[in-house]
Design a protein around this motif. Structure first.
Motif, PDB file in Angstrom:
ATOM      1  N   VAL A  35       0.845  -1.197   0.000  1.00  0.00           N
ATOM      2  CA  VAL A  35       0.000   0.000   0.000  1.00  0.00           C
ATOM      3  C   VAL A  35       0.882   1.249   0.000  1.00  0.00           C
ATOM      4  O   VAL A  35       1.779   1.366   0.846  1.00  0.00           O
ATOM      5  CB  VAL A  35      -0.940   0.024   1.225  1.00  0.00           C
ATOM      6  N   LEU A  36       0.623   2.141  -0.946  1.00  0.00           N
ATOM      7  CA  LEU A  36       1.255   3.462  -0.940  1.00  0.00           C
ATOM      8  C   LEU A  36       0.192   4.464  -0.524  1.00  0.00           C
ATOM      9  O   LEU A  36      -0.826   4.626  -1.202  1.00  0.00           O
ATOM     10  CB  LEU A  36       1.806   3.823  -2.314  1.00  0.00           C
ATOM     11  N   LEU A  37       0.425   5.125   0.600  1.00  0.00           N
ATOM     12  CA  LEU A  37      -0.560   6.022   1.202  1.00  0.00           C
ATOM     13  C   LEU A  37      -0.023   7.441   1.256  1.00  0.00           C
ATOM     14  O   LEU A  37       1.038   7.687   1.832  1.00  0.00           O
ATOM     15  CB  LEU A  37      -0.880   5.536   2.618  1.00  0.00           C
ATOM     16  N   THR A  38      -0.738   8.384   0.635  1.00  0.00           N
ATOM     17  CA  THR A  38      -0.449   9.788   0.873  1.00  0.00           C
ATOM     18  C   THR A  38      -1.542  10.328   1.788  1.00  0.00           C
ATOM     19  O   THR A  38      -2.706   9.952   1.668  1.00  0.00           O
ATOM     20  CB  THR A  38      -0.418  10.625  -0.422  1.00  0.00           C
ATOM     21  N   THR A  39      -1.165  11.162   2.723  1.00  0.00           N
ATOM     22  CA  THR A  39      -2.142  11.677   3.682  1.00  0.00           C
ATOM     23  C   THR A  39      -1.671  12.992   4.269  1.00  0.00           C
ATOM     24  O   THR A  39      -0.467  13.247   4.364  1.00  0.00           O
ATOM     25  CB  THR A  39      -2.378  10.651   4.815  1.00  0.00           C
ATOM     26  N   GLN A  40      -2.633  13.819   4.654  1.00  0.00           N
ATOM     27  CA  GLN A  40      -2.339  15.057   5.378  1.00  0.00           C
ATOM     28  C   GLN A  40      -2.452  14.837   6.886  1.00  0.00           C
ATOM     29  O   GLN A  40      -2.103  15.716   7.659  1.00  0.00           O
ATOM     30  CB  GLN A  40      -3.307  16.164   4.945  1.00  0.00           C
ATOM     31  N   TYR A  41      -2.968  13.652   7.275  1.00  0.00           N
ATOM     32  CA  TYR A  41      -3.113  13.333   8.687  1.00  0.00           C
ATOM     33  C   TYR A  41      -1.888  12.530   9.133  1.00  0.00           C
ATOM     34  O   TYR A  41      -1.777  11.340   8.837  1.00  0.00           O
ATOM     35  CB  TYR A  41      -4.383  12.535   8.944  1.00  0.00           C
ATOM     36  N   LEU A  42      -0.971  13.181   9.838  1.00  0.00           N
ATOM     37  CA  LEU A  42       0.254  12.496  10.210  1.00  0.00           C
ATOM     38  C   LEU A  42       0.001  11.395  11.231  1.00  0.00           C
ATOM     39  O   LEU A  42       0.734  10.406  11.284  1.00  0.00           O
ATOM     40  CB  LEU A  42       1.274  13.504  10.733  1.00  0.00           C
ATOM     41  N   GLU A  43      -1.048  11.539  12.039  1.00  0.00           N
ATOM     42  CA  GLU A  43      -1.424  10.458  12.957  1.00  0.00           C
ATOM     43  C   GLU A  43      -1.785   9.207  12.164  1.00  0.00           C
ATOM     44  O   GLU A  43      -1.488   8.084  12.577  1.00  0.00           O
ATOM     45  CB  GLU A  43      -2.606  10.891  13.823  1.00  0.00           C
ATOM     46  N   GLU A  44      -2.428   9.402  11.013  1.00  0.00           N
ATOM     47  CA  GLU A  44      -2.809   8.284  10.163  1.00  0.00           C
ATOM     48  C   GLU A  44      -1.578   7.528   9.671  1.00  0.00           C
ATOM     49  O   GLU A  44      -1.528   6.287   9.716  1.00  0.00           O
ATOM     50  CB  GLU A  44      -3.610   8.814   8.974  1.00  0.00           C
ATOM     51  N   ALA A  45      -0.573   8.261   9.219  1.00  0.00           N
ATOM     52  CA  ALA A  45       0.665   7.624   8.772  1.00  0.00           C
ATOM     53  C   ALA A  45       1.351   6.921   9.935  1.00  0.00           C
ATOM     54  O   ALA A  45       1.900   5.823   9.785  1.00  0.00           O
ATOM     55  CB  ALA A  45       1.590   8.666   8.157  1.00  0.00           C
TER      56      ALA A  45
END
Length: 312
Positions: free
Chosen positions: A188-198
């Protein structure tokens, strides 16, 4: 897959007019892992996703996705990936069930009706399955969009900010689905603005800046670079110098002083320093203590440090 990595890119470049969107993207993602692709706005994250999913052709560099060459065999790459972009790909005039059956037929999946029902149940959409998608909430639409990208059981899943704007419950459902996919072997390659999510999902982080990967590592490794933040609040402003001397001796770092709050702070990479020891040392130095804390860094801190370095 013939490669050790489900995604392996080397030196990918993309230019739009005078703008270098990607200036040599090097990325490696193993099967069964989640890679968080993070960076400031304009760092090149979405361009990277569009290149790796064959929506754009790179100007230079190479990549292999699920063992297939990105440039020589893009059709094979597309057969092995799933994509959930920032904009929904499902049809608002169709029901949830019709959307998934349509995607299953387009991908020539055996038993399209059964696969659609399986995904509707997995993402908690069975009760709403026969309602038009236009009446779904934002969280339900996002879950349906993710379900559509999984119709073919992809080897590699690209998620471009999949939970933006969702409530915590909807976000939690998608997190659970991502963990299950990785556990089953999907990369899975995930881009996110939620750093908690990463921090919650990613096995590895690639921090992008100005079209390149600036730093890589696990969340723990990246946070360890910054060290633990120590802060003590003293009862008498005249003892701040004494408190600073204690922190200097314990950490070897130059402390910061906030006289308005009577606070003294410092960073330490010494994993053996504990709060009881800190309190004992301050007490032995005669420092009247109001509060003391040791706070491990977050990915937000890492991100802010990268942003500060970029500005500098």
């Amino acid at each position: 897959m013939t490669s050790t990595y489900a995604v392996l890119s080397e030196g990918l470049r993309k230019r739009f007019g005078e703008v270098d969107a990607l200036r040599g993207l090097d990325l490696a993602i193993a099967p069964g892992t989640v890679c968080g692709l993070l960076g400031p706005n304009g760092a090149g994250k979405t361009t990277a996703v569009r290149l790796l999913t064959t929506l754009l052709r790179p100007d230079a560099g190479s990549a292999r996705i699920a063992g297939h060459d990105l440039l020589r065999d893009p059709a094979a790459v597309r057969r092995h990936i799933g994509v959930t972009g920032q904009d929904a790909s499902v049809d608002g005039d169709l029901t949830g069930r019709q959307n998934l059956r349509l995607f299953a037929r387009l991908h020539r999946v055996r038993g399209p009706a059964e696969r659609a029902d399986e995904l509707l149940d997995r993402f908690g959409l069975t009760e709403a399955a026969d309602r038009p998608m236009s009446g779904y909430s934002g969280g339900m639409r996002r879950r349906l969009d993710l379900a559509a990208s999984l119709v073919r059981r992809p080897d590699v899943l690209f998620l471009d900010e999949p939970t933006t704007g969702l409530d915590p419950a909807s976000r939690g459902r998608i997190w659970e689905a991502v963990r299950e996919l990785a556990a089953a072997g999907t990369a899975v390659l995930l881009t996110t603005q939620y750093l908690e999510e990463a921090d919650q999902l990613a096995d590895d982080i690639a921090l992008m800046d100005r079209g390149r990967v600036a730093r890589t590592g696990s969340p723990a490794q990246l946070k360890a670079v910054l060290g633990t933040q120590i802060e003590v609040v003293v009862g008498d402003v005249d003892t701040m110098v004494d408190a600073a001397a204690v922190l200097d001796r314990l950490t070897g770092a130059e402390p910061s002083l906030d006289r308005e709050r009577r606070a003294v702070g410092a960073l330490t990479r010494d994993g053996t320093l504990t709060l009881p020891r800190l309190v004992r040392e301050l007490d032995a130095a005669g420092v009247p203590l109001v509060d003391a804390s040791l706070r491990p860094p977050t990915l937000d801190d890492v991100f802010l440090r990268l942003t500060e370095e970029r500005a500098a």
